[in-house]
Design a protein around this motif. Sequence first.
Motif, PDB file in Angstrom:
ATOM      1  N   ASP A 298       0.831  -1.203   0.000  1.00 60.99           N
ATOM      2  CA  ASP A 298       0.000   0.000   0.000  1.00 60.99           C
ATOM      3  C   ASP A 298       0.875   1.267   0.000  1.00 60.99           C
ATOM      4  OD1 ASP A 298      -1.477   2.264   1.198  1.00 60.99           O
ATOM      5  OD2 ASP A 298      -3.113   0.820   1.392  1.00 60.99           O
ATOM      6  N   ALA A 299       0.695   2.119  -1.017  1.00 59.92           N
ATOM      7  CA  ALA A 299       1.560   3.300  -1.185  1.00 59.92           C
ATOM      8  C   ALA A 299       1.347   4.341  -0.082  1.00 59.92           C
ATOM      9  CB  ALA A 299       1.295   3.939  -2.545  1.00 59.92           C
ATOM     10  N   ASN A 300       0.133   4.406   0.439  1.00 61.90           N
ATOM     11  CA  ASN A 300      -0.158   5.382   1.506  1.00 61.90           C
ATOM     12  C   ASN A 300       0.632   5.045   2.760  1.00 61.90           C
ATOM     13  OD1 ASN A 300      -2.646   6.523  -0.018  1.00 61.90           O
ATOM     14  ND2 ASN A 300      -3.070   4.328   0.147  1.00 61.90           N
ATOM     15  N   VAL A 301       0.649   3.740   3.081  1.00 61.77           N
ATOM     16  CA  VAL A 301       1.408   3.271   4.244  1.00 61.77           C
ATOM     17  C   VAL A 301       2.904   3.479   4.009  1.00 61.77           C
ATOM     18  CG1 VAL A 301       2.000   1.250   5.644  1.00 61.77           C
ATOM     19  CG2 VAL A 301      -0.357   1.585   4.879  1.00 61.77           C
ATOM     20  N   THR A 302       3.355   3.173   2.792  1.00 64.38           N
ATOM     21  CA  THR A 302       4.780   3.330   2.479  1.00 64.38           C
ATOM     22  C   THR A 302       5.237   4.768   2.711  1.00 64.38           C
ATOM     23  OG1 THR A 302       4.677   1.591   0.807  1.00 64.38           O
ATOM     24  CG2 THR A 302       6.552   3.089   0.684  1.00 64.38           C
ATOM     25  N   LEU A 303       4.458   5.737   2.200  1.00 69.27           N
ATOM     26  CA  LEU A 303       4.887   7.134   2.341  1.00 69.27           C
ATOM     27  C   LEU A 303       4.828   7.580   3.807  1.00 69.27           C
ATOM     28  CD1 LEU A 303       5.914   9.682   1.063  1.00 69.27           C
ATOM     29  CD2 LEU A 303       3.569  10.328   0.495  1.00 69.27           C
ATOM     30  N   ALA A 304       3.763   7.188   4.513  1.00 70.98           N
ATOM     31  CA  ALA A 304       3.668   7.546   5.942  1.00 70.98           C
ATOM     32  C   ALA A 304       4.847   6.955   6.715  1.00 70.98           C
ATOM     33  CB  ALA A 304       2.346   7.041   6.517  1.00 70.98           C
ATOM     34  N   HIS A 305       5.225   5.717   6.387  1.00 70.83           N
ATOM     35  CA  HIS A 305       6.330   5.006   7.020  1.00 70.83           C
ATOM     36  C   HIS A 305       7.669   5.716   6.738  1.00 70.83           C
ATOM     37  CE1 HIS A 305       8.436   1.014   7.952  1.00 70.83           C
ATOM     38  NE2 HIS A 305       9.363   1.629   7.229  1.00 70.83           N
ATOM     39  N   GLU A 306       7.913   6.058   5.466  1.00 69.05           N
ATOM     40  CA  GLU A 306       9.188   6.706   5.109  1.00 69.05           C
ATOM     41  C   GLU A 306       9.302   8.083   5.740  1.00 69.05           C
ATOM     42  OE1 GLU A 306      11.497   4.916   3.893  1.00 69.05           O
ATOM     43  OE2 GLU A 306      10.134   3.275   3.424  1.00 69.05           O
ATOM     44  N   LEU A 307       8.199   8.815   5.789  1.00 69.50           N
ATOM     45  CA  LEU A 307       8.233  10.126   6.450  1.00 69.50           C
ATOM     46  C   LEU A 307       8.502   9.954   7.946  1.00 69.50           C
ATOM     47  CD1 LEU A 307       5.358  11.892   4.496  1.00 69.50           C
ATOM     48  CD2 LEU A 307       7.754  12.630   4.564  1.00 69.50           C
ATOM     49  N   GLY A 308       8.032   8.826   8.504  1.00 65.73           N
ATOM     50  CA  GLY A 308       8.357   8.504   9.899  1.00 65.73           C
ATOM     51  C   GLY A 308       9.863   8.368  10.090  1.00 65.73           C
ATOM     52  N   HIS A 309      10.526   7.657   9.176  1.00 65.41           N
ATOM     53  CA  HIS A 309      12.002   7.562   9.233  1.00 65.41           C
ATOM     54  C   HIS A 309      12.628   8.952   9.103  1.00 65.41           C
ATOM     55  CE1 HIS A 309      12.358   3.271   9.305  1.00 65.41           C
ATOM     56  NE2 HIS A 309      11.934   3.063   8.074  1.00 65.41           N
ATOM     57  N   TYR A 310      12.138   9.712   8.121  1.00 62.02           N
ATOM     58  CA  TYR A 310      12.715  11.042   7.859  1.00 62.02           C
ATOM     59  C   TYR A 310      12.640  11.918   9.106  1.00 62.02           C
ATOM     60  CZ  TYR A 310      14.119  15.037   4.993  1.00 62.02           C
ATOM     61  OH  TYR A 310      14.816  16.103   4.463  1.00 62.02           O
ATOM     62  N   LEU A 311      11.616  11.654   9.942  1.00 71.03           N
ATOM     63  CA  LEU A 311      11.430  12.431  11.175  1.00 71.03           C
ATOM     64  C   LEU A 311      11.941  11.678  12.403  1.00 71.03           C
ATOM     65  CD1 LEU A 311       7.920  13.941  10.336  1.00 71.03           C
ATOM     66  CD2 LEU A 311      10.143  15.094  10.240  1.00 71.03           C
ATOM     67  N   GLY A 312      12.815  10.698  12.201  1.00 69.51           N
ATOM     68  CA  GLY A 312      13.563  10.139  13.332  1.00 69.51           C
ATOM     69  C   GLY A 312      13.114   8.799  13.872  1.00 69.51           C
ATOM     70  N   LEU A 313      12.153   8.142  13.221  1.00 69.29           N
ATOM     71  CA  LEU A 313      11.699   6.848  13.741  1.00 69.29           C
ATOM     72  C   LEU A 313      12.497   5.686  13.146  1.00 69.29           C
ATOM     73  CD1 LEU A 313       7.799   7.202  13.737  1.00 69.29           C
ATOM     74  CD2 LEU A 313       9.464   7.927  15.467  1.00 69.29           C
ATOM     75  N   HIS A 314      12.725   4.684  13.993  1.00 67.24           N
ATOM     76  CA  HIS A 314      13.323   3.422  13.538  1.00 67.24           C
ATOM     77  C   HIS A 314      12.189   2.425  13.318  1.00 67.24           C
ATOM     78  CE1 HIS A 314      17.588   4.405  14.552  1.00 67.24           C
ATOM     79  NE2 HIS A 314      16.972   5.313  15.284  1.00 67.24           N
ATOM     80  N   HIS A 315      12.530   1.229  12.840  1.00 69.42           N
ATOM     81  CA  HIS A 315      11.497   0.199  12.710  1.00 69.42           C
ATOM     82  C   HIS A 315      11.048  -0.261  14.086  1.00 69.42           C
ATOM     83  CE1 HIS A 315      13.154  -0.433   8.478  1.00 69.42           C
ATOM     84  NE2 HIS A 315      11.920   0.003   8.358  1.00 69.42           N
ATOM     85  N   ALA A 316       9.767  -0.608  14.184  1.00 62.89           N
ATOM     86  CA  ALA A 316       9.216  -1.017  15.485  1.00 62.89           C
ATOM     87  C   ALA A 316       9.773  -2.367  15.925  1.00 62.89           C
ATOM     88  CB  ALA A 316       7.690  -1.079  15.404  1.00 62.89           C
ATOM     89  N   PHE A 317      10.098  -3.230  14.942  1.00 61.51           N
ATOM     90  CA  PHE A 317      10.610  -4.561  15.304  1.00 61.51           C
ATOM     91  C   PHE A 317      12.087  -4.479  15.672  1.00 61.51           C
ATOM     92  CE2 PHE A 317      10.332  -4.069  10.683  1.00 61.51           C
ATOM     93  CZ  PHE A 317      11.654  -4.195  10.296  1.00 61.51           C
ATOM     94  N   ASN A 318      12.591  -5.588  16.196  1.00 58.70           N
ATOM     95  CA  ASN A 318      13.980  -5.599  16.624  1.00 58.70           C
ATOM     96  C   ASN A 318      14.941  -5.511  15.444  1.00 58.70           C
ATOM     97  OD1 ASN A 318      16.537  -7.385  17.020  1.00 58.70           O
ATOM     98  ND2 ASN A 318      16.018  -6.473  18.984  1.00 58.70           N
ATOM     99  N   GLU A 319      15.823  -4.529  15.486  1.00 57.09           N
ATOM    100  CA  GLU A 319      16.822  -4.385  14.426  1.00 57.09           C
ATOM    101  C   GLU A 319      18.235  -4.619  14.939  1.00 57.09           C
ATOM    102  OE1 GLU A 319      15.467  -1.386  11.073  1.00 57.09           O
ATOM    103  OE2 GLU A 319      15.595  -0.345  12.984  1.00 57.09           O
ATOM    104  N   GLY A 320      18.333  -4.940  16.244  1.00 54.22           N
ATOM    105  CA  GLY A 320      19.661  -5.132  16.814  1.00 54.22           C
ATOM    106  C   GLY A 320      20.322  -6.377  16.238  1.00 54.22           C
ATOM    107  N   GLU A 321      21.529  -6.208  15.741  1.00 49.82           N
ATOM    108  CA  GLU A 321      22.195  -7.351  15.125  1.00 49.82           C
ATOM    109  C   GLU A 321      22.785  -8.290  16.170  1.00 49.82           C
ATOM    110  OE1 GLU A 321      24.882  -5.800  12.236  1.00 49.82           O
ATOM    111  OE2 GLU A 321      23.220  -5.080  11.005  1.00 49.82           O
ATOM    112  N   SER A 322      23.263  -7.737  17.288  1.00 43.36           N
ATOM    113  CA  SER A 322      23.925  -8.566  18.289  1.00 43.36           C
ATOM    114  C   SER A 322      22.927  -9.249  19.211  1.00 43.36           C
ATOM    115  CB  SER A 322      24.910  -7.731  19.097  1.00 43.36           C
ATOM    116  OG  SER A 322      24.256  -6.577  19.597  1.00 43.36           O
ATOM    117  N   ASP A 323      21.872  -8.541  19.566  1.00 44.12           N
ATOM    118  CA  ASP A 323      20.903  -9.106  20.501  1.00 44.12           C
ATOM    119  C   ASP A 323      19.527  -9.169  19.835  1.00 44.12           C
ATOM    120  OD1 ASP A 323      19.190  -9.785  22.491  1.00 44.12           O
ATOM    121  OD2 ASP A 323      19.632  -8.078  23.796  1.00 44.12           O
TER     122      ASP A 323
END
Length: 443
Positions: A298-323
């Motif tokens: 869904d393109a609406n979700v994609t744009l809202a999501h990318e703007l979230g990154h642009y404004l400082g958000l990380h992914h909600a799921f775990n992105e830690g490589e070590s833990d």
Amino acid sequence: MKTRLTYLWTALFCLILAGCSSDEPAFTLSQDNFTDVPPEGQILSFQIETAGEWTATSLNKDWCTVSPGKGTGNATITIDVEGNISQDRTGIVTIYCNGVQTDVSITQKALPEGEELTYRIPVIFHVLYKDQNDPYQYISASRIKQVLDKVNQYYDGKTIAAGGDAGQDINLEFYLPETAPQGNALEAPGVEYVAWDEMPINCESFMQDKNDRIINLLWDLNKYINIMLYNFTAVEGGTILGISHLPLSTRGQNYLEGLHDVEYTHMENSNLGYPHCVSINSLYFDQDTPEGYYNSADANVTLAHELGHYLGLHHAFNEGESDPNADSDYCTDTKPYNRNLYQSTTMMDAYNAYNKSGDMNDLLPGFQRVNSLNAEDIFTSYNLMDYEISYSDRFTLNQRERMRHVLEYSPLIPGPKKTASTRSVAPQGVLDIPIIYKVCYKH
Ligand SMILES: [Zn+2]
């Protein structure tokens, strides 16, 4: 006699310079003093009456923009005063005409303590295309407006599905500007079409490109969010829908963890040697979610999501490589989960069942996650910063706080800053800043 002649010549010379007779002023302004401009900001205007050439210059460019900057003869001059969340202030716009200068003063109070500003941020879409007849390249302005309208609903917290906590109103509105930075009207608000010889484009290479041709596409980062729309080159391991740089954060007491720190409160485009922006894969920009279905592109979700990154958000799921169990998004109210484990079990089972039956109910178990900090906590995914399978329709309070912090403090982010009184001087030249971006697969 000689003295008198010199005096006459001098007087005559002055009259020529002024370009008018002594009893007629070089110009008149309908107003030269604006008091009590509201803290939310305002567009002011006044008339200049003259037969001559004139210039209009703001001495406070970081919050007070004047246009046009010059002209000949009678005209309306506008001053765009930004919202004020720092302290009471006075700005000056100087008008110069026929050798005479007049200052126009603007005074504006700060927003009272405890009140929150509604941010209105202009967004410019740079549509890159090779084939103007390909609707997946030459995206229509009406589709762009449609998607941005939906994104604004997500940022209002109004589009939430049943269940879960209510979505947060970020108090932020994105809009499509009517004019380009030079003041000329855009054919379609917020959209610029750019012919490009390469298509598709490798999005990761694009985001790191040091070539001026790409960097110069960017409009003033302090005034606009730049969104590039182009066909992404296919990659192995999934479909990339969007990619965005993360913002910077000023070192010291206002630093926001999880962002790269810089020592400056104010920076300019010329300080970056790469195209700081959001890129969206235009091959999927036509995608919506029909009622009763799930669409992970869904393109609406994609744009809202990318703007979230642009404004400082990380992914909600775990992105830690070590833990694999760490909470890596700096938001305690978004529960972390082990995405690799989820994909290979819950998600795969749900898709298999759904593909067999075609019944949406068989997809429902896929919306569930296991909190990696507490295995007994099974939760439903509603977050815009998660991937498939998710309702992807809201932000949490902590995410709201991060985005507001970036809006209020981060350099190269449009809108009023709390540090406005100290931010006016940017460093010189290209700074050595790591290029940090988020690559986003189907959600
Ligand atoms: Zn992402």
